[in-house]
Design an enzyme around this catalytic site. Structure first.
Site, PDB file in Angstrom:
ATOM      1  N   SER A 136       0.981  -1.130  -0.012  1.00 52.74           N
ATOM      2  CA  SER A 136      -0.080  -0.003   0.200  1.00 52.74           C
ATOM      3  C   SER A 136       0.873   1.262  -0.134  1.00 52.74           C
ATOM      4  O   SER A 136       1.965   1.404   0.509  1.00 52.74           O
ATOM      5  CB  SER A 136      -0.826   0.194   1.236  1.00 52.74           C
ATOM      6  OG  SER A 136      -1.504   1.455   1.419  1.00 52.74           O
ATOM      7  N   TYR A 138      -1.529  -0.166   9.964  1.00 54.06           N
ATOM      8  CA  TYR A 138      -1.649  -0.535   8.533  1.00 54.06           C
ATOM      9  C   TYR A 138      -0.368  -0.324   7.660  1.00 54.06           C
ATOM     10  O   TYR A 138       0.126  -1.285   6.874  1.00 54.06           O
ATOM     11  CB  TYR A 138      -2.717  -0.066   7.789  1.00 54.06           C
ATOM     12  CG  TYR A 138      -3.311  -0.238   6.303  1.00 54.06           C
ATOM     13  CD1 TYR A 138      -3.777  -1.448   6.101  1.00 54.06           C
ATOM     14  CD2 TYR A 138      -3.004   0.548   5.245  1.00 54.06           C
ATOM     15  CE1 TYR A 138      -4.414  -1.800   5.060  1.00 54.06           C
ATOM     16  CE2 TYR A 138      -3.193   0.340   3.955  1.00 54.06           C
ATOM     17  CZ  TYR A 138      -4.124  -0.847   3.931  1.00 54.06           C
ATOM     18  OH  TYR A 138      -4.553  -1.224   2.579  1.00 54.06           O
ATOM     19  N   LYS A 177       1.992  -3.232   5.856  1.00 54.16           N
ATOM     20  CA  LYS A 177       2.091  -3.086   4.314  1.00 54.16           C
ATOM     21  C   LYS A 177       3.710  -3.033   3.774  1.00 54.16           C
ATOM     22  O   LYS A 177       3.935  -3.567   3.109  1.00 54.16           O
ATOM     23  CB  LYS A 177       1.238  -2.220   3.835  1.00 54.16           C
ATOM     24  CG  LYS A 177      -0.135  -2.181   3.676  1.00 54.16           C
ATOM     25  CD  LYS A 177      -0.567  -3.658   3.150  1.00 54.16           C
ATOM     26  CE  LYS A 177      -2.175  -3.560   2.675  1.00 54.16           C
ATOM     27  NZ  LYS A 177      -2.549  -5.100   2.437  1.00 54.16           N
TER      28      LYS A 177
END
Length: 285
Positions: A153, A166, A170
């Site tokens: 991401s 997150y 990632k």
């Protein structure tokens, strides 16, 4: 250029009950792959479970003349990862492609983020990718072939407010990719990563109006190419969204060399150290 077909190949797509994973599964099946559609059927935050989402995608594939099975095991446990691969082996006897796509969100500003929010996201994105990849690794090594796609991401690569958990997960996937590209090279296993920008159930609340032009179908072509036997890339990262595709890479500047390095000499030379007009690309051929 001839069509990229996947006849006689088997693909596992995690988190394929909707969004990007669904698009990947449908297109791989349309091109001839037999697909394991994995989805826990949970909410965006990872709560709950249902096989219905995965089964709905399988129904779409079979209605179009393709072959697929549904799987509702969780990537977040070692047993779940093993069960996903076992389902593929039991049904089809091989696994040629793994698309690590499953994910959840537990967004919060870092000052408000709890250990539970952090651990839950790491468990699905990073540990989940490890669990499924670790289970499929011996299969791919034995057959001397494999294609793996990590879903990274822009949050991990560049940062985004409220997503420390997150982003950590990632970027961890990128580190895993670089190591597995080295270890898999002798066994014909290529592994690459995408950093998708798409409107999905997970992102629609974040993107707002900007998401209208970012159909998930516009990410899938890159995943299909990276999954194909003809793809000779490994350890590459591609940013993809809205029809735009570009490579993201890790570069190392020319920097300085100083046998008498000190904090003061670093401070004096920091502009030369940071100068990115000349660099070396690291990772991947």
């Amino acid at each position: 250029m001839p069509s990229l077909a996947f006849d006689n190949q088997v693909a596992i797509v995690t988190g394929a009950g909707g969004g990007l994973g669904r698009c990947h599964a449908l297109e791989l099946a349309r091109r001839g792959a037999r697909v394991v559609v994995n989805d826990l059927g949970s909410a965006v935050d990872g709560s709950g479970a249902s096989i219905s989402a995965a089964q709905a995608v399988v129904d779409e594939i079979t209605a179009a003349g393709g072959t697929a099975i549904a799987n509702g095991d969780s990537v977040a446990t070692e047993d779940g990862g093993a069960a996903i691969v076992a389902a593929a082996m039991d049904a089809f006897g091989q696994v040629d492609i793994l698309i690590n796509n499953a994910g959840i969100l537990r967004d919060a500003a870092f000052k408000n983020m709890t250990a539970e929010q952090f651990d839950a996201v790491i468990a699905v994105h990073l540990a989940g990718t490890f669990n499924v990849t670790r289970a499929v690794w011996p299969v791919m090594r034995e057959q001397n072939y494999g294609r793996i796609v990590q879903t990274s991401s822009g949050t991990g690569l560049f940062g985004n407010f409220g997503q420390a958990n997150y982003g950590a997960a990632k970027m961890g996937l990128v580190g895993m990719m670089h190591v597995l590209a080295i270890e898999g090279a002798r066994s014909g296993i290529n592994i690459n990563a995408i950093a998708p920008i798409a409107r999905t159930r997970m992102t629609e609340g974040i993107m707002g109006e900007a998401g209208k032009a970012l159909d998930p179908e516009l990410v899938t072509p890159v995943v299909v190419y990276l999954s194909h036997r003809s793809c000779d890339r490994t350890a590459h990262i591609y940013s993809v969204g809205g029809g735009k595709v570009s490579r993201v890479f890790i570069g190392q500047t020319k920097g300085i060399e100083d046998a008498d390095l000190s904090a003061e000499s670093v401070a004096e030379a920091i502009d030369r150290i940071d100068d990115s007009s000349s660099y070396t690309i690291r990772g991947g051929p």
